[in-house]
Design a protein around this motif. Structure first.
Motif, PDB file in Angstrom:
ATOM      1  N   UNK A 173     -42.051  12.954 -42.962  1.00 58.87           N
ATOM      2  CA  UNK A 173     -41.734  13.968 -41.956  1.00 58.87           C
ATOM      3  C   UNK A 173     -41.216  15.212 -42.658  1.00 58.87           C
ATOM      4  N   UNK A 174     -41.720  16.361 -42.276  1.00 59.12           N
ATOM      5  CA  UNK A 174     -41.265  17.657 -42.757  1.00 59.12           C
ATOM      6  C   UNK A 174     -40.737  18.391 -41.527  1.00 59.12           C
ATOM      7  N   UNK A 175     -39.431  18.656 -41.503  1.00 59.38           N
ATOM      8  CA  UNK A 175     -38.788  19.197 -40.308  1.00 59.38           C
ATOM      9  C   UNK A 175     -38.064  20.497 -40.648  1.00 59.38           C
ATOM     10  N   UNK A 176     -38.237  21.510 -39.807  1.00 59.53           N
ATOM     11  CA  UNK A 176     -37.495  22.759 -39.895  1.00 59.53           C
ATOM     12  C   UNK A 176     -36.702  22.946 -38.616  1.00 59.53           C
ATOM     13  N   UNK A 177     -35.443  23.327 -38.752  1.00 59.36           N
ATOM     14  CA  UNK A 177     -34.560  23.479 -37.593  1.00 59.36           C
ATOM     15  C   UNK A 177     -33.874  24.833 -37.599  1.00 59.36           C
ATOM     16  N   UNK A 178     -33.626  25.348 -36.408  1.00 59.24           N
ATOM     17  CA  UNK A 178     -32.723  26.479 -36.224  1.00 59.24           C
ATOM     18  C   UNK A 178     -31.699  26.013 -35.203  1.00 59.24           C
ATOM     19  N   UNK A 179     -30.451  25.899 -35.655  1.00 58.86           N
ATOM     20  CA  UNK A 179     -29.367  25.428 -34.802  1.00 58.86           C
ATOM     21  C   UNK A 179     -28.471  26.629 -34.487  1.00 58.86           C
ATOM     22  N   UNK A 180     -28.231  26.920 -33.212  1.00 57.46           N
ATOM     23  CA  UNK A 180     -27.378  28.057 -32.867  1.00 57.46           C
ATOM     24  C   UNK A 180     -25.964  27.919 -33.449  1.00 57.46           C
ATOM     25  N   UNK A 181     -25.343  29.045 -33.755  1.00 56.44           N
ATOM     26  CA  UNK A 181     -23.963  29.047 -34.252  1.00 56.44           C
ATOM     27  C   UNK A 181     -23.064  28.358 -33.228  1.00 56.44           C
ATOM     28  N   UNK A 212     -37.000  16.989 -45.490  1.00 54.68           N
ATOM     29  CA  UNK A 212     -38.208  16.253 -45.812  1.00 54.68           C
ATOM     30  C   UNK A 212     -37.821  14.811 -46.076  1.00 54.68           C
ATOM     31  N   UNK A 213     -38.495  13.884 -45.416  1.00 61.00           N
ATOM     32  CA  UNK A 213     -38.169  12.483 -45.609  1.00 61.00           C
ATOM     33  C   UNK A 213     -39.431  11.636 -45.548  1.00 61.00           C
ATOM     34  N   UNK A 214     -39.390  10.511 -46.240  1.00 60.91           N
ATOM     35  CA  UNK A 214     -40.487   9.549 -46.116  1.00 60.91           C
ATOM     36  C   UNK A 214     -39.991   8.294 -45.409  1.00 60.91           C
ATOM     37  N   UNK A 215     -38.927   8.432 -44.600  1.00 66.23           N
ATOM     38  CA  UNK A 215     -38.280   7.381 -43.822  1.00 66.23           C
ATOM     39  C   UNK A 215     -37.509   6.387 -44.677  1.00 66.23           C
ATOM     40  N   UNK A 216     -37.625   6.486 -45.985  1.00 70.53           N
ATOM     41  CA  UNK A 216     -36.885   5.583 -46.862  1.00 70.53           C
ATOM     42  C   UNK A 216     -35.876   6.335 -47.702  1.00 70.53           C
TER      43      UNK A 216
END
Length: 92
Positions: A53-61, A85-89
């Protein structure tokens, strides 16, 4: 769409905290969603290839997000832009 494919779900009033749980379905390999909250825009972009999984996030202040992936793999993020980035392991 927001909750199922994108995985965004508020866990407290005013989106002070929210979960990100992308859909696990072999027919869906990526997703992108943004949601305007009282704290700012919450955004998640994810792509899945096999177990990676390749994840990008924008979390509000002032908010916190908990990314939850299959197998109970989770991680907490504070305000700002983040990539994961994770391969679940193992995560990188």
């Amino acid at each position: 769409m927001q909750q199922r494919v994108g995985g965004l779900r508020a866990t407290s009033p005013g989106w002070a905290s929210f979960d990100i749980r992308p859909v696990v379905d072999d027919r869906v390999t990526w997703g992108r969603i943004s949601h305007g909250t009282v704290r700012g825009v919450a955004t998640v972009e994810w792509a899945r290839t096999g177990d990676q999984w390749d994840v990008g996030l924008q979390v509000p202040a002032g908010a916190t997000a908990r990314l939850v992936l299959p197998g109970g793999h989770s991680r907490q993020f504070g305000g700002g832009s983040h990539t994961f980035l994770t391969d679940l392991y193992r995560s990188r």
